[in-house]
Scaffold this motif. Structure first.
Motif, PDB file in Angstrom:
ATOM      1  N   THR A 393       0.835  -1.204   0.000  1.00 51.71           N
ATOM      2  CA  THR A 393       0.000   0.000   0.000  1.00 51.71           C
ATOM      3  C   THR A 393       0.873   1.259   0.000  1.00 51.71           C
ATOM      4  O   THR A 393       2.030   1.221   0.447  1.00 51.71           O
ATOM      5  N   PRO A 394       0.353   2.392  -0.491  1.00 53.94           N
ATOM      6  CA  PRO A 394       1.115   3.658  -0.448  1.00 53.94           C
ATOM      7  C   PRO A 394       1.461   4.080   0.973  1.00 53.94           C
ATOM      8  O   PRO A 394       2.484   4.735   1.191  1.00 53.94           O
ATOM      9  N   LYS A 395       0.630   3.701   1.953  1.00 53.13           N
ATOM     10  CA  LYS A 395       0.888   4.061   3.347  1.00 53.13           C
ATOM     11  C   LYS A 395       2.166   3.401   3.847  1.00 53.13           C
ATOM     12  O   LYS A 395       2.906   3.990   4.649  1.00 53.13           O
ATOM     13  N   TRP A 396       2.433   2.180   3.404  1.00 48.59           N
ATOM     14  CA  TRP A 396       3.667   1.489   3.800  1.00 48.59           C
ATOM     15  C   TRP A 396       4.885   2.264   3.307  1.00 48.59           C
ATOM     16  O   TRP A 396       5.864   2.442   4.038  1.00 48.59           O
ATOM     17  N   LYS A 397       4.841   2.728   2.066  1.00 50.66           N
ATOM     18  CA  LYS A 397       5.967   3.489   1.504  1.00 50.66           C
ATOM     19  C   LYS A 397       6.169   4.808   2.230  1.00 50.66           C
ATOM     20  O   LYS A 397       7.288   5.334   2.269  1.00 50.66           O
ATOM     21  N   GLU A 398       5.102   5.320   2.811  1.00 53.33           N
ATOM     22  CA  GLU A 398       5.204   6.584   3.555  1.00 53.33           C
ATOM     23  C   GLU A 398       5.744   6.378   4.966  1.00 53.33           C
ATOM     24  O   GLU A 398       6.588   7.152   5.439  1.00 53.33           O
ATOM     25  N   LEU A 399       5.282   5.304   5.654  1.00 56.68           N
ATOM     26  CA  LEU A 399       5.592   5.140   7.070  1.00 56.68           C
ATOM     27  C   LEU A 399       6.850   4.324   7.340  1.00 56.68           C
ATOM     28  O   LEU A 399       7.664   4.711   8.185  1.00 56.68           O
ATOM     29  N   TYR A 400       7.023   3.195   6.649  1.00 58.88           N
ATOM     30  CA  TYR A 400       8.105   2.293   7.045  1.00 58.88           C
ATOM     31  C   TYR A 400       9.501   2.910   6.912  1.00 58.88           C
ATOM     32  O   TYR A 400      10.357   2.660   7.769  1.00 58.88           O
ATOM     33  N   PRO A 401       9.805   3.707   5.879  1.00 57.79           N
ATOM     34  CA  PRO A 401      11.154   4.320   5.821  1.00 57.79           C
ATOM     35  C   PRO A 401      11.480   5.213   7.018  1.00 57.79           C
ATOM     36  O   PRO A 401      12.660   5.469   7.277  1.00 57.79           O
ATOM     37  N   LYS A 402      10.455   5.665   7.757  1.00 60.25           N
ATOM     38  CA  LYS A 402      10.711   6.516   8.918  1.00 60.25           C
ATOM     39  C   LYS A 402      11.220   5.722  10.114  1.00 60.25           C
ATOM     40  O   LYS A 402      11.634   6.311  11.118  1.00 60.25           O
ATOM     41  N   ARG A 403      11.183   4.395  10.002  1.00 59.13           N
ATOM     42  CA  ARG A 403      11.625   3.566  11.127  1.00 59.13           C
ATOM     43  C   ARG A 403      13.097   3.801  11.453  1.00 59.13           C
ATOM     44  O   ARG A 403      13.492   3.899  12.608  1.00 59.13           O
ATOM     45  N   LYS A 404      13.924   3.893  10.411  1.00 57.21           N
ATOM     46  CA  LYS A 404      15.360   4.113  10.648  1.00 57.21           C
ATOM     47  C   LYS A 404      15.636   5.516  11.181  1.00 57.21           C
ATOM     48  O   LYS A 404      16.696   5.762  11.778  1.00 57.21           O
ATOM     49  N   GLU A 405      14.689   6.430  10.982  1.00 57.21           N
ATOM     50  CA  GLU A 405      14.861   7.799  11.469  1.00 57.21           C
ATOM     51  C   GLU A 405      14.310   7.980  12.883  1.00 57.21           C
ATOM     52  O   GLU A 405      14.504   9.042  13.478  1.00 57.21           O
ATOM     53  N   SER A 406      13.627   6.965  13.392  1.00 53.77           N
ATOM     54  CA  SER A 406      12.990   7.101  14.708  1.00 53.77           C
ATOM     55  C   SER A 406      13.603   6.130  15.716  1.00 53.77           C
ATOM     56  O   SER A 406      14.496   6.512  16.476  1.00 53.77           O
ATOM     57  N   ILE A 407      13.170   4.879  15.716  1.00 57.13           N
ATOM     58  CA  ILE A 407      13.606   3.943  16.753  1.00 57.13           C
ATOM     59  C   ILE A 407      15.084   3.618  16.637  1.00 57.13           C
ATOM     60  O   ILE A 407      15.795   3.493  17.647  1.00 57.13           O
ATOM     61  N   GLU A 408      15.610   3.485  15.420  1.00 58.86           N
ATOM     62  CA  GLU A 408      17.034   3.189  15.266  1.00 58.86           C
ATOM     63  C   GLU A 408      17.883   4.370  15.742  1.00 58.86           C
ATOM     64  O   GLU A 408      18.946   4.176  16.349  1.00 58.86           O
ATOM     65  N   ARG A 409      17.428   5.569  15.483  1.00 53.09           N
ATOM     66  CA  ARG A 409      18.163   6.758  15.934  1.00 53.09           C
ATOM     67  C   ARG A 409      18.087   6.890  17.451  1.00 53.09           C
ATOM     68  O   ARG A 409      19.042   7.336  18.094  1.00 53.09           O
ATOM     69  N   VAL A 410      16.957   6.508  18.046  1.00 54.06           N
ATOM     70  CA  VAL A 410      16.831   6.537  19.508  1.00 54.06           C
ATOM     71  C   VAL A 410      17.888   5.641  20.136  1.00 54.06           C
ATOM     72  O   VAL A 410      18.603   6.034  21.075  1.00 54.06           O
ATOM     73  N   PHE A 411      18.000   4.410  19.630  1.00 55.00           N
ATOM     74  CA  PHE A 411      18.992   3.480  20.172  1.00 55.00           C
ATOM     75  C   PHE A 411      20.409   4.005  19.970  1.00 55.00           C
ATOM     76  O   PHE A 411      21.260   3.895  20.861  1.00 55.00           O
ATOM     77  N   GLY A 412      20.677   4.559  18.802  1.00 55.09           N
ATOM     78  CA  GLY A 412      22.008   5.084  18.522  1.00 55.09           C
ATOM     79  C   GLY A 412      22.379   6.225  19.458  1.00 55.09           C
ATOM     80  O   GLY A 412      23.477   6.248  20.027  1.00 55.09           O
TER      81      GLY A 412
END
Length: 488
Positions: A393-412
């Motif tokens: 879905t288009p929503k997946w393309k909008e939301l999933y790439p933000k994962r590396k900018e959110s939770i991964e950055r928090v851990f880093g």
């Protein structure tokens, strides 16, 4: 101009105030301006007695912890030494120049006697998050989840080989009911238990003993609660990087297992606000997909490559027929239902006589009896909805790439700046408290900088507006006098 040489020290200079010495844009000013620290008093009031000598101010004690974590100081002893000589830290704590800094052991004694068995750490975390929500910085519509390891305070060379029972998963009873329904629908006998239980005769004691399915693990002698000499923090955050929940578990627990207790706590607090969850490939299991979808939430996960040997047919090349409950192989032959095992997988097997003469046999199976077996989970339709429908879905393309900018950055950020890489504490409860304080500091630091920036922009915009009004008024006055003089 000659060089000036300072002779001796001017010890006779007395600093009457620290206020003028702390820069206006220092981080401690930002931390102090965005939150009212008095919220700690009612949280710890019941932990103190109404009699006896006065204690150290609890706000000062917790502010010392915030200094320790926010500025990446790796020990409370060193934190006390830094506070003693750092004017900015003294200003943040409200300690004057002639006042003694609390000893490093004061915090540890207060923790052991008062705070260790309380929920004050969770309450402080929740209050900081609540205030961040009040600023409008937190967006609960989409939540990003993952787990990270923190190395335990344990020597890898000091361990024991221990046999332990395999822990029962939270969804096993529900899965057993689903398995038995499926077996009965196919004319099979229901399973009595989802555990392997047998009774053997012990010759030494002369008694029957029940054998439960077990496994061997390495247990640390110094910190027995850590798994694989590490702790794992199951964490959720929003798209802006504000952590909303964290749960500490042993490091040898898989993400798809520790997900369930953390997800239960998350829904208990924010179920009505959450619409989407973004998770990595480790969470793509039928049980996780089923749990999220049944809560009327969308699960966004990445593509997971089929774990098939190179040169062999992938599972998606075998077509599943829902009407007849069978698989069709690339050679247009049927793989019919055979059994439903205790793990919840339905087994579909081919006809060995047809497979033996099949031209695709070498790309299909290496079985000695020429039989291909495909498994399908009883909850497979939930996983297929996540992977075959939601993922495209288009929503997946909008939301999933933000994962590396959110939770991964928090851990880093927390590993590099806030002591999340290693732990000095032993025991799962202490590390849960520490993790809550680390993520509370992360949220507070982010909230402080955002609110400071917002207020600075507000003042800047106000000054800009006033200057614009003055210039406009000036132009109007000039135009008025020009018109008046021209008419005279």
């Amino acid at each position: 101009m000659t060089m000036t040489r300072r002779i001796g020290k001017h010890d006779n200079i007395i600093l009457n105030t620290i206020e003028g010495l702390v820069p206006q844009d220092h981080d401690v000013r930002k931390l102090d301006s965005c939150i009212d620290w008095d919220f700690i008093y009612p949280l710890v009031k019941e932990l103190y007695s109404n009699f006896g000598r006065p204690s150290i101010d609890p706000v000062v004690l917790f502010k010392m912890v915030f200094i320790n974590i926010t500025f990446g100081i790796h020990s409370m002893r060193k934190t006390c030494r830094e506070i003693q000589v750092n004017l900015a830290y003294r200003w943040f704590l409200g300690i004057s120049m002639d006042e003694e800094v609390p000893n490093y052991s004061t915090w540890s004694q207060n923790y052991m006697r008062r705070y260790s068995d309380s929920d004050v750490f969770e309450q402080i975390f929740d209050e900081i998050l609540r205030q961040a929500m009040g600023y409008g910085f937190v967006d609960m519509e989409t939540i990003f989840g993952d787990s990270t390891h923190q190395k335990a305070n344990a020597n890898k060379n000091k361990c024991l080989d221990k046999e332990v029972a395999i822990v029962k998963k939270v969804y096993e009873d529900e899965l057993l009911d689903e398995i038995n329904k499926d077996r009965e629908a196919h004319g099979k006998k229901p399973l009595k238990s989802n555990e392997k239980e047998e009774f053997n005769f012990d010759e030494k004691s002369g008694e029957l003993k029940k054998d439960i399915e077990t496994k061997h693990i390495k247990v640390s002698k110094t910190d027995g609660e850590s798994g694989c000499f590490a702790y794992s923090h199951q964490t959720f955050c929003d798209k802006n990087g504000f952590v909303v929940l964290s749960l500490c578990v042993p490091g040898n627990v898989h993400d798809s297992v520790s997900f369930f207790p953390a997800y239960h706590l998350l829904n208990k607090k924010y179920k009505d606000q959450i619409k989407n969850l973004c998770l990595d490939a480790g969470y793509i299991t039928p049980a996780v997909c089923k749990t999220i979808l049944e809560h009327k939430q969308k699960m966004y996960a990445p593509y997971k490559r089929p774990m098939t040997k190179k040169g062999f047919f992938k599972k998606y090349e075998y077509v599943y027929d829902e009407r007849y409950d069978c698989y069709i192989c690339p050679n247009i032959k049927l793989l019919e239902y055979s059994n439903t095992n205790k793990l919840g997988y339905k087994e579909y097997k081919s006809n060995p006589k047809e497979c033996k003469e099949c031209p695709f046999l070498e790309k299909c199976t290496q079985s000695k009896n020429y039989q291909k077996v495909i498994t399908r989970h009883v909850w497979e339709e939930y996983r297929e909805e996540v992977m075959d429908e939601i993922r495209h879905t288009p929503k997946w393309k909008e939301l999933y790439p933000k994962r590396k900018e959110s939770i991964e950055r928090v851990f880093g950020d927390c590993k590099e700046q806030h002591n999340l890489r290693y732990t000095r504490l032993r025991g799962i409860e202490k590390n849960q408290h520490q993790a809550l304080m680390i993520f509370a500091c992360h949220n507070l630091k982010r909230m402080a900088r955002w609110s400071w920036k917002t207020s600075s922009n507000t003042i800047h915009n106000w000054l800009k507006m006033m200057i614009s009004r003055f210039e406009t008024h000036k132009e109007k006055r000039y135009s008025f006098w020009s018109t008046t003089l021209s008419t005279i």
